[in-house]
Enzyme design. Structure first.
Site, PDB file in Angstrom:
ATOM      1  N   ASP A  34      -2.298  -3.000   5.912  1.00 34.46           N
ATOM      2  CA  ASP A  34      -2.668  -2.933   7.356  1.00 34.46           C
ATOM      3  C   ASP A  34      -4.093  -2.791   7.576  1.00 34.46           C
ATOM      4  OD1 ASP A  34      -2.812  -0.682   6.560  1.00 34.46           O
ATOM      5  OD2 ASP A  34      -1.428   0.085   7.899  1.00 34.46           O
TER       6      ASP A  34
ATOM      7  N   ASN B  40      32.191 -39.022  11.207  1.00 32.41           N
ATOM      8  CA  ASN B  40      31.223 -38.147  10.668  1.00 32.41           C
ATOM      9  C   ASN B  40      30.734 -37.225  11.874  1.00 32.41           C
ATOM     10  OD1 ASN B  40      29.657 -38.188   8.594  1.00 32.41           O
ATOM     11  ND2 ASN B  40      27.841 -38.832   9.360  1.00 32.41           N
TER      12      ASN B  40
ATOM     13  N   ASN C 174      33.165 -40.812   0.868  1.00 29.09           N
ATOM     14  CA  ASN C 174      33.660 -41.730   1.683  1.00 29.09           C
ATOM     15  C   ASN C 174      33.095 -43.023   1.757  1.00 29.09           C
ATOM     16  OD1 ASN C 174      35.543 -39.597   2.631  1.00 29.09           O
ATOM     17  ND2 ASN C 174      34.193 -38.925   4.105  1.00 29.09           N
TER      18      ASN C 174
ATOM     19  N   ASP D  53       0.581  -1.255  -0.051  1.00 31.24           N
ATOM     20  CA  ASP D  53       0.085  -0.050  -0.022  1.00 31.24           C
ATOM     21  C   ASP D  53       0.634   1.451   0.016  1.00 31.24           C
ATOM     22  OD1 ASP D  53       1.097  -0.209   2.543  1.00 31.24           O
ATOM     23  OD2 ASP D  53      -0.741   0.000   3.591  1.00 31.24           O
TER      24      ASP D  53
END
Length: 848
Positions: A572, A665, A640, A331
């Site tokens: 609003d 890990n 891995n 607005d």
């Protein structure tokens, strides 16, 4: 006072007003404060759901992960088969994942609770014989509530008075048109939409005024029963959907690797238990166990930052939604302008008389900023205006854009938008139109005032054949901070468009003063002349939408979303609620209407576009850092685990013990917990990003094997140069694996050249270097024997240094080629069916 009888809206709607008041033990004058307090202690707060941080529920949410269940089962199995070290390490992973996630989410919940306490909804109630404003949670059966235009009905009410009262009940009945209300009883067998003598919690006053007595509150209301029946589960956001799709990708990869590795180990006649534990370790190892902790840490830190900047995000995941914004509809008043309305002058032969008429023609003197400016203007005829006696009022609504007052002398005074007033005048002098256009081009707000004598009573035809008396001119200067904020939003790739009920010339002048390209201008009548197909085309090239009503605002937003763009709407007022619902991200202001705050995802405690720009940047930063962890974790872990699978096929022993895989890990993931503190490159903030599971998969399949190349090089070095046995082999691979996958973070975290053009945050740098140092020193500590490690020869570290440098150089080269060959993620997406429907349900299930 005696205890009131229990009532429901359906029962009360069929009873006469005196009987309802008698059963509720109340009067037209409402309750006393003492009696209201006593009843509240009995019936509890008028709320469907209160926002309280509950440690137990937060902990339960942390424990719902299937991955954590897998870890717990593995830990128990390891403990009972004598693998105590494995059990301890898995337990540490469990504790870290659950503990960190719990601490971050609980702290975020506490912050959200504190912020929700700042956002209050109030309603006018008659207490102790006077009208007072009270928090809606303090309403009790027997309270008498005053209803005005734009108010959200705070409880189920039996109406005591209705003056042209209409309520929008689509949230309950799905009916789009407002329902006219009366005080006459109706049959108890009537449907909800036919119970016109009641006003229901959660509905909105669309026109008129009224009073009603509270008959039910909280979960005992019609709306409350629906909300409680639906439960309180929040809808899934796009960010959460992306995480879920990513998790499914990992599940599939882990399943394939686990089954394959288990089969290979069985074929090699290794012990079933060892093979099972090793396979489970592989499954756990490929999954980023601390992803929930990293995400919650990022969101929590973003929430705290936005809180300091006066932004309330109703749910943490909405922070990322802010980062997706591509179009912002806003607005004008209070956002692009100061919102400080000042009366300038009256355009009429008798300006003082026009100002007086304008002051009389209002509901209450401070009913809106324009009326307040009139009454507070220097020299305003306040005493004379108060001598007028009102015989009736036609309240303002957003369709008529007028308010009319009938005095006891039969004088009708009408005030409102110039177009609406002039269309009801019998004649309009040409010079008046010239004056009006001049004021519009100067960027001033103008209200027209007209009268009609001899009106016996108010009715549908009263506002016809009016005589124009003049214009009231107001100023609302552009906001000093708006130009900089618009520039920041433009740098973030967000197009700003203005939707206003004001005159198009006024809106265009304000935009020009702020440097916002005007583009095309579209008005409400223009919109009505377009079908949906042509509207999509026109909206794309239009910047200003003026003189539009609430439904037209929502239609504009839907048209822009139909083009696949993420749309935010900032408003609003009551007339903004439909558009707030229609947007991807609804943004309201704490000082705005209750219905707007209920409809919004984000509430600004200060109406400032700069705050929004900060929120967008924070949302994009959260997403960017989350994706960093995902890309690094999946590629390194996949590499891995692929290496482990390959090594287990030709070695006579397991290449790494299950406990060592899990410890690797845990240490790696611990270093990644600092990622939320990392800096983000400007180009990553310049446009919205999306989850791209295809890109993640390709990244994993490209960079995972690069990691494996250096793992296999390590295998060769350990077997051929150092003639390693099982313990030395495992130790060397553990240190190399941890060093490469942790340090590659600095290459993958940015698409720029690392360290020179994009520097990591200090916490992230320290965390990564600390973990690498811990991994290198661990084999030399007293814990080495228990963990299956042994001391490494000095020559290994020289080899490791060379491999790390070569690995990082190769990844940097691969990264540049990968992102050059990868097309940028699209900046728009079609939205899934029902996307906003679920979000609407979530909004209406909040505390009223």
């Amino acid at each position: 006072m005696a205890q009131p009888s229990a009532l429901t809206g359906r029962v009360a709607g069929a009873l006469a007003v005196p009987e309802v008041l008698d059963r509720l033990r109340t009067t037209h004058g409402g309750l006393s404060s003492a009696e209201a307090a006593r009843r509240r202690a009995v019936v509890g707060p008028n709320a469907l759901r209160t926002h309280h941080a509950q440690a137990f529920l937060v902990l339960v949410r942390q424990l719902r992960s299937p991955l954590l269940l897998l870890l717990a089962v593995t830990a128990v199995a390891s403990f009972f088969v004598g693998e105590r070290t494995d059990a301890v390490i898995i337990g540490a992973i469990l504790f870290a994942s659950v503990g960190l996630g719990f601490v971050n989410e609980f702290r975020a919940e506490r912050a959200a609770e504190a912020l929700h306490d700042q956002m209050r909804h109030h309603t006018l109630v008659i207490r102790d014989g006077a009208s007072v404003s009270v928090d809606v949670v303090d309403l009790v059966p027997g309270d008498v509530v005053i209803l005005r235009l734009g108010a959200v009905v705070p409880a189920d009410l039996r109406l005591l008075a209705a003056d042209d009262l209409e309520c929008s009940e689509s949230v309950l009945t799905g009916e789009g048109l407002p329902v006219t209300k009366t005080v006459e009883p109706v049959s108890a067998e009537s449907g909800l939409a036919e119970l016109t003598s009641c006003a229901w919690m959660g509905t909105v006053v669309a026109a008129g005024v009224g009073r009603g007595v509270v008959v039910a509150t909280g979960g005992r209301t019609e709306f409350g029963r629906i909300a409680v029946g639906l439960g309180q589960r929040q809808p899934e956001t796009e960010f959460q959907r992306g995480l879920r799709r990513f998790s499914m990708l990992l599940v599939k990869v882990a399943a394939v690797l686990t089954v394959g590795i288990f089969a290979v180990n069985l074929a090699l006649h290794r012990p079933i238990l060892d093979a099972l534990l090793f396979s489970l370790a592989i499954a756990v190892g490929i999954s980023p166990q601390l992803l929930p902790a990293v995400v919650s840490t990022s969101l929590a830190s973003g929430s705290r930052l936005l809180a300091r900047r006066k932004v309330l995000v109703k749910r943490l995941v909405c922070i990322e939604d802010l980062g997706d914004i591509e179009i912002l509809f806003t607005d004008k008043t209070g956002t692009l302008t100061e919102g400080r309305i000042e009366f300038m002058r009256a355009l009429a032969p008798d300006g003082a008389q026009v100002q007086l008429l304008g002051m009389v023609c209002c509901d209450i003197p401070d009913g809106n900023p324009l009326d307040a400016a009139l009454w507070s203007a220097p020299g305003a005829p306040v005493a004379e205006a108060r001598r007028y006696t009102k015989a009736g009022v036609l309240p303002f609504d957003h369709d008529r854009r007028l308010v009319s007052v009938l005095t006891d002398q039969g004088l009708l005074i009408t005030k409102g938008a110039p177009e609406a007033v002039l269309s009801r005048c019998a004649a309009v002098p040409p010079e008046a139109l010239d004056q009006l256009q001049h004021e519009f081009e100067a960027g001033h707000r103008v209200i027209a005032v007209a009268t009609r004598d001899g009106v016996p009573e108010l009715g549908p035809d009263a506002e016809r054949g009016l005589s124009l008396q003049g214009f009231l001119v107001f100023s609302d200067p552009p906001k000093t901070t708006a130009r900089a904020a618009l520039g920041e939003l433009a740098r973030l790739g967000i197009a700003v468009k203005v939707i206003t009920g004001d005159n198009p010339a006024v809106a265009a002048r304000v935009c020009a003063d702020l440097g916002l390209p005007a583009g095309d201008v579209l008005t409400g009548p223009d919109l009505d002349a377009l079908d949906d197909e042509h509207l999509d085309e026109v909206v794309a090239r239009t910047t200003i939408f003026a003189r539009v009503d609430p439904e037209q605002k929502a239609r504009i937003v839907r048209a822009q979303r139909h083009a696949g763009l993420d749309v935010a709407f900032l408003g609003d007022g009551v007339n903004d609620a439909l558009a707030l619902h229609a947007a991807d991200v609804g943004i309201a202001v704490d000082s705005g209407a209750d219905v707007a705050k209920d409809a919004a995802d984000v509430v600004l405690l200060e109406k400032d576009l700069q705050v929004l720009a900060d929120g967008v940047s924070q949302g994009r930063r959260v997403f960017a850092n989350t994706v960093k962890y995902v890309l690094m974790g999946t590629s390194s872990n996949f590499g891995n685990m692929f290496s482990a699978a390959g090594a287990s096929a030709f070695l006579s022993f397991l290449p790494m013990l299950p406990s060592q895989i899990l410890l690797n890990n845990l240490l790696y993931d611990s270093s990644q917990l600092a990622i939320p503190t990392d800096t983000v490159d400007a180009e990553q903030l310049a446009r919205p990003s999306r989850w791209d599971i295809g890109l993640i998969r390709r990244f994993m399949l490209v960079f995972g094997p690069i990691s494996s190349l250096f793992d296999f090089a390590t295998f060769f070095v350990m077997l051929q140069l150092f003639h390693a046995g099982p313990a030395l082999f495992r130790t060397g691979w553990f240190v190399e694996s941890l060093a490469t996958q942790t340090l590659v973070l600095f290459v993958i975290r940015t698409r720029r050249s690392p360290f020179t053009r994009s520097r990591p945050s200090v916490p992230l740098l320290l965390a990564a270097l600390t973990v690498v140092a811990v991994g290198a020193l661990l084999p030399a500590t007293p814990l080495a024997g228990d963990l299956g490690f042994t001391a490494l020869p000095g020559g290994f570290f020289l080899t490791l240094l060379a491999m790390v440098i070569a690995y990082l150089a190769l990844v940097e080269l691969g990264k540049r080629r990968f992102f050059r060959a990868t097309a940028p993620a699209p900046t728009s997406r079609p939205h899934p069916p029902g996307h906003r429907i679920h979000r609407r349900a979530a909004r209406f299930s909040t505390t009223p």
